[in-house]
Scaffold this motif. Structure first.
Motif, PDB file in Angstrom:
ATOM      1  N   ALA A 416     -31.352 -12.378  15.665  1.00  0.00           N
ATOM      2  CA  ALA A 416     -31.078 -12.877  17.015  1.00  0.00           C
ATOM      3  C   ALA A 416     -31.386 -11.814  18.065  1.00  0.00           C
ATOM      4  CB  ALA A 416     -29.617 -13.315  17.117  1.00  0.00           C
ATOM      5  N   ALA A 426     -33.162 -19.336  23.226  1.00  0.00           N
ATOM      6  CA  ALA A 426     -32.489 -20.453  22.553  1.00  0.00           C
ATOM      7  C   ALA A 426     -32.376 -20.198  21.051  1.00  0.00           C
ATOM      8  CB  ALA A 426     -33.245 -21.754  22.822  1.00  0.00           C
ATOM      9  N   GLU A 427     -33.456 -19.688  20.446  1.00  0.00           N
ATOM     10  CA  GLU A 427     -33.411 -19.374  19.017  1.00  0.00           C
ATOM     11  C   GLU A 427     -32.423 -18.246  18.741  1.00  0.00           C
ATOM     12  OE1 GLU A 427     -37.488 -19.398  17.005  1.00  0.00           O
ATOM     13  OE2 GLU A 427     -37.989 -19.324  19.148  1.00  0.00           O
ATOM     14  N   GLU A 430     -28.929 -19.563  18.607  1.00  0.00           N
ATOM     15  CA  GLU A 430     -28.646 -20.242  17.339  1.00  0.00           C
ATOM     16  C   GLU A 430     -28.292 -19.239  16.245  1.00  0.00           C
ATOM     17  OE1 GLU A 430     -31.958 -22.644  16.312  1.00  0.00           O
ATOM     18  OE2 GLU A 430     -31.727 -24.035  17.995  1.00  0.00           O
ATOM     19  N   ASP A 431     -29.017 -18.125  16.211  1.00  0.00           N
ATOM     20  CA  ASP A 431     -28.740 -17.128  15.178  1.00  0.00           C
ATOM     21  C   ASP A 431     -27.424 -16.397  15.432  1.00  0.00           C
ATOM     22  OD1 ASP A 431     -30.671 -17.514  13.312  1.00  0.00           O
ATOM     23  OD2 ASP A 431     -32.002 -15.921  13.988  1.00  0.00           O
ATOM     24  N   VAL A 433     -24.828 -17.739  16.754  1.00  0.00           N
ATOM     25  CA  VAL A 433     -23.810 -18.702  16.315  1.00  0.00           C
ATOM     26  C   VAL A 433     -23.732 -18.729  14.788  1.00  0.00           C
ATOM     27  CG1 VAL A 433     -23.212 -21.152  16.230  1.00  0.00           C
ATOM     28  CG2 VAL A 433     -23.934 -20.114  18.391  1.00  0.00           C
ATOM     29  N   LEU A 434     -24.889 -18.699  14.122  1.00  0.00           N
ATOM     30  CA  LEU A 434     -24.898 -18.678  12.658  1.00  0.00           C
ATOM     31  C   LEU A 434     -24.172 -17.447  12.137  1.00  0.00           C
ATOM     32  CD1 LEU A 434     -25.844 -19.601   9.848  1.00  0.00           C
ATOM     33  CD2 LEU A 434     -28.021 -18.416  10.283  1.00  0.00           C
ATOM     34  N   ARG A 437     -20.552 -17.902  12.567  1.00  0.00           N
ATOM     35  CA  ARG A 437     -20.012 -18.924  11.671  1.00  0.00           C
ATOM     36  C   ARG A 437     -19.779 -18.358  10.274  1.00  0.00           C
ATOM     37  NH1 ARG A 437     -23.970 -22.748  11.736  1.00  0.00           N
ATOM     38  NH2 ARG A 437     -24.654 -22.524   9.576  1.00  0.00           N
ATOM     39  N   TYR A 458     -15.256 -20.314  19.375  1.00  0.00           N
ATOM     40  CA  TYR A 458     -15.495 -20.442  17.938  1.00  0.00           C
ATOM     41  C   TYR A 458     -14.177 -20.226  17.228  1.00  0.00           C
ATOM     42  CZ  TYR A 458     -17.607 -20.151  13.378  1.00  0.00           C
ATOM     43  OH  TYR A 458     -17.942 -20.392  12.074  1.00  0.00           O
TER      44      TYR A 458
END
Length: 461
Positions: A416, A426-427, A430-431, A433-434, A437, A458
């Motif tokens: 990221a 944007a990508e 996402e990373d 957030v991954l 998570r 989160y």
């Protein structure tokens, strides 16, 4: 040159419980089943997993004396983390006897039988009453993982089960059993097989044959300072030279891991050199040990940021290692184990002084040795980013994400970071957030999620 950030995460027992719960729902399963069931290694198994499986095979075959000491795996919690990535917290319990039958290989039960004397001993037969963890100080891991079941391993002072299982077995059997159980995350059982009881760390005299195993167990229950002080006393004692050398190297590597330029690391380096001079220097074992010694000695100037002397000593280590050809499977694993540690150190030292191209070359060696290790791709990504090869760095971090498990959190975070530098916001989000998570205990990932997605929340665990 792009300097990569350091990925930081909480290492407390409470954070481990949170991490395990998060892994259950993160959908990043680990493909390798060595640590959670001793399944056969697969192409995505790390070198340390292949070593663990080979150790288990040697243990049940009765060839423990042929197994050298290896570098410890990157975490003592790999069984727990692997099981959680499969959403199987029943595999994260503290007792080998209650490990899920459907996850365990035949090798797992053969190890279990040899360690405990039976594949399913009743609880009352497993030893004396349980000693509380506080007898050893605070533990680094929780007594019970979330969702685990069964009876915890017996106390560190109990050795009756080990006596039944081993009888008058050779020291090499006890040593290997202890090392293997620690790799599988059963520290209490590891203590039993070497007969370790509650001790006063200020007065305890280390065993000539099992000193390293005793220290490895005690590291799970005592402050690092107490364990390192014991090792340094042992290195100054009348123990055999091989034991004194290994104890001194233990102190060097522990201080180096913290980046500590201390009197202890310098004293330990001198003691390791002296003890090594009393041992054979030639042959396969002698040359591997010489490489390890010079790798340790290089840590002393490195923590002082004397890079020229660091590289001189690492060059001597590399010369020793590349001058030998392993003949047996265990020799090949021992050679690769030392080579991995050496090349990883070379990557870090060259990155420190901005020599990205050289670092990338050494990182490529790591990929040859252990492509199934997330640390490999983190270091290769860092080296490629340092060279300005950001697209190639993305590919490297992506390989780390693909391996799954807890290591994917760091890989996703670093990927990221590079995506942000490339303007692919944007990508990158996402990373981030991954990563969060997978491991919600990382403060750096949480901060990036909030920055990339203002107002995002989160729920950890």
């Amino acid at each position: 040159m792009t300097a990569m950030p350091r990925y930081r995460t909480d290492q407390s027992p409470r954070a481990l419980a949170t991490r395990l719960r998060a892994l259950c729902t993160a959908r990043v399963p680990v493909a390798c089943g060595v640590y959670a069931g001793l399944s056969a290694p697969v192409p995505t198994s790390a070198l340390h997993a292949r070593i663990t499986h080979a150790m288990a095979r040697a243990f049940v075959a009765g060839t423990s004396a042929d197994v050298p000491r290896f570098e410890p795996p990157p975490s003592a919690q790999l069984r727990l983390l692997t099981a959680a990535s499969w959403d199987r917290l029943d595999g994260a319990g503290p007792d080998m006897t209650t490990f899920p039958v459907d996850l365990a290989s035949e090798l797992w039960w053969r190890v279990h039988e040899r360690v405990l004397g039976s594949s399913r001993l009743p609880d009352r037969a497993l030893g004396a009453s349980r000693l509380p963890d506080r007898a050893f100080g605070s533990s680094r891991t929780p007594d019970r993982a979330p969702g685990s079941s069964g009876t915890p391993d017996r106390g560190l002072g109990s050795s009756r089960a080990a006596d039944r299982a081993f009888g008058s077995s050779r020291t090499s059997d006890r040593r290997l059993a202890c090392d293997l159980l620690l790799r599988l995350g059963y520290s209490h059982r590891a203590a039993e097989v070497i007969g370790l009881s509650v001790i006063d760390p200020r007065k305890h005299v280390l065993s000539p044959d099992l000193a390293l195993e005793q220290l490895a167990v005690l590291r799970c229950h005592l402050p690092s300072s107490a364990v390192e002080a014991m090792a340094l006393r042992g290195a100054r004692s009348g123990l055999p030279p091989e034991t004194r050398r290994d104890l001194a190297l233990f102190v060097v590597f522990r201080n180096a891991a913290r980046g500590a330029d201390s009197t202890s690391i310098r004293a330990a380096a001198a003691l390791a050199t002296k003890a090594s001079s009393e041992l054979p220097q030639n042959g396969f074992t002698g040359l591997v040990n010489r490489a390890r010694l010079h790798r340790a000695l290089a840590a002393v100037p490195f923590v002082r940021r004397d890079i020229a002397e660091t590289h001189r000593l690492l060059g001597r280590a590399l010369e020793s290692l590349t001058s030998i050809t392993p003949a047996t499977e265990m020799d090949r694993l021992a050679w690769a184990d030392e080579a991995y540690a050496l090349y990883a150190f070379l990557v870090r030292t060259h990155l420190t002084v901005g020599l990205g191209q050289r670092a990338a070359g050494y990182a490529a060696e790591l990929a040859e040795l252990s492509p199934g290790d997330d640390r490999t791709w983190a270091l290769q990504g860092d080296a490629l980013a340092a060279c300005g090869q950001l697209e190639a760095a993305l590919d490297a971090y992506g390989r780390g994400v693909a391996l799954g498990g807890w290591g994917a959190a760091r890989a996703a975070y670093l990927r990221a970071f590079v995506l942000e530098r490339l303007g692919r916001v944007a990508e990158a989000a996402e990373d981030y957030v991954l990563s969060q998570r997978i491991d919600p205990t990382s403060s750096v990932a949480a901060g990036q999620v909030e920055r990339a997605l203002p107002g995002a929340t989160y729920a950890a665990g």
